[in-house]
Motif scaffolding. Sequence first.
Motif, PDB file in Angstrom:
ATOM      1  N   SER A  33       0.829  -1.214   0.000  1.00 27.22           N
ATOM      2  CA  SER A  33       0.000   0.000   0.000  1.00 27.22           C
ATOM      3  C   SER A  33       0.854   1.251   0.000  1.00 27.22           C
ATOM      4  N   MET A  34       1.915   1.244   0.787  1.00 23.19           N
ATOM      5  CA  MET A  34       2.807   2.411   0.845  1.00 23.19           C
ATOM      6  C   MET A  34       3.464   2.667  -0.509  1.00 23.19           C
ATOM      7  N   LYS A  35       3.876   1.607  -1.187  1.00 28.79           N
ATOM      8  CA  LYS A  35       4.485   1.760  -2.513  1.00 28.79           C
ATOM      9  C   LYS A  35       3.490   2.379  -3.494  1.00 28.79           C
ATOM     10  N   THR A  36       2.250   1.954  -3.392  1.00 25.40           N
ATOM     11  CA  THR A  36       1.207   2.450  -4.289  1.00 25.40           C
ATOM     12  C   THR A  36       0.893   3.919  -4.031  1.00 25.40           C
ATOM     13  N   MET A  37       1.014   4.356  -2.790  1.00 23.85           N
ATOM     14  CA  MET A  37       0.610   5.708  -2.413  1.00 23.85           C
ATOM     15  C   MET A  37       1.712   6.751  -2.530  1.00 23.85           C
ATOM     16  N   ALA A 147      -3.268   8.897  -8.330  1.00 28.07           N
ATOM     17  CA  ALA A 147      -3.784   7.838  -7.451  1.00 28.07           C
ATOM     18  C   ALA A 147      -4.469   6.746  -8.264  1.00 28.07           C
ATOM     19  N   ALA A 148      -5.315   7.134  -9.202  1.00 29.39           N
ATOM     20  CA  ALA A 148      -6.026   6.143 -10.017  1.00 29.39           C
ATOM     21  C   ALA A 148      -5.060   5.334 -10.879  1.00 29.39           C
ATOM     22  N   ALA A 149      -4.086   6.014 -11.461  1.00 28.30           N
ATOM     23  CA  ALA A 149      -3.110   5.321 -12.304  1.00 28.30           C
ATOM     24  C   ALA A 149      -2.311   4.300 -11.502  1.00 28.30           C
ATOM     25  N   SER A 150      -1.966   4.646 -10.281  1.00 28.19           N
ATOM     26  CA  SER A 150      -1.191   3.708  -9.467  1.00 28.19           C
ATOM     27  C   SER A 150      -2.039   2.509  -9.040  1.00 28.19           C
ATOM     28  N   VAL A 151      -3.319   2.712  -8.817  1.00 25.59           N
ATOM     29  CA  VAL A 151      -4.196   1.619  -8.391  1.00 25.59           C
ATOM     30  C   VAL A 151      -4.447   0.631  -9.533  1.00 25.59           C
ATOM     31  N   VAL A 152      -4.609   1.143 -10.751  1.00 23.80           N
ATOM     32  CA  VAL A 152      -4.947   0.259 -11.876  1.00 23.80           C
ATOM     33  C   VAL A 152      -3.727  -0.147 -12.705  1.00 23.80           C
ATOM     34  N   GLY A 153      -2.529   0.164 -12.199  1.00 29.71           N
ATOM     35  CA  GLY A 153      -1.310  -0.262 -12.878  1.00 29.71           C
ATOM     36  C   GLY A 153      -0.989   0.524 -14.135  1.00 29.71           C
ATOM     37  N   MET A 154      -1.348   1.800 -14.177  1.00 28.95           N
ATOM     38  CA  MET A 154      -1.058   2.633 -15.343  1.00 28.95           C
ATOM     39  C   MET A 154      -0.073   3.747 -15.011  1.00 28.95           C
ATOM     40  N   VAL A 155       0.838   3.489 -14.074  1.00 32.06           N
ATOM     41  CA  VAL A 155       1.830   4.487 -13.697  1.00 32.06           C
ATOM     42  C   VAL A 155       2.643   4.854 -14.935  1.00 32.06           C
ATOM     43  N   GLY A 156       2.834   6.146 -15.145  1.00 32.00           N
ATOM     44  CA  GLY A 156       3.558   6.631 -16.313  1.00 32.00           C
ATOM     45  C   GLY A 156       2.628   7.031 -17.449  1.00 32.00           C
ATOM     46  N   LYS A 157       1.334   6.752 -17.318  1.00 32.55           N
ATOM     47  CA  LYS A 157       0.367   7.087 -18.363  1.00 32.55           C
ATOM     48  C   LYS A 157      -0.594   8.186 -17.901  1.00 32.55           C
TER      49      LYS A 157
END
Length: 187
Positions: A33-37, A147-157
């Motif tokens: 969770s910490m990594k995601t946030m 936040a949404a990108a990190s939750v759904v695996g779209m970091v960088g987009k």
Amino acid sequence: MYLPGSLFIVVIVATVFLHKMSLKSVKNTVVDSMKTMVGTVIALGTAVPMVRIFINSGMNGADLMSMPMELATLVANAVGDAWPLVAPFIGALGSFISGSATFSNMMFSLFQFSVADQLQMNEQLVLSLQVLGANAGNMICVLNVVAAASVVGMVGKEGTIIRMTLGPMLFYAIATGGIGWIAIMLL
């Protein structure tokens, strides 16, 4: 218990007991969770101080007006009766910059009220345009997108997400401003 974070802590503790999680499982969940946030915490950590400075700028030793009041005077003179068309975009800009509709409303409500007062418009209607614009701005709010990108695996987009939601946000703000302008002209 009046702080929103307290509720999350209660839910975490209840989840541990309800699902009979092991200590190792709890630790792994917290680390994940910490990594995601991380991105969200960074964005929020920069937005909150900026909002506080803007809101409290009137408390100064030089007896200058606050930033919202100075801006209201400038904008009232520049935009005039077309203000209802612009008001939702100020709310949207506030959400985009600050990270939430709540912060946008905290930052710009005094500004919107002042402009409406100087232009002798219905203050409640202009404030409602601020709120609706702030909600529209949540669609492209950097904090929400990260936040949404990190939750759904779209970091960088995040840029792609903002570009895709910019059209609906603009439509919403334009429609809101148009309806508000018509309402103010009829009052």
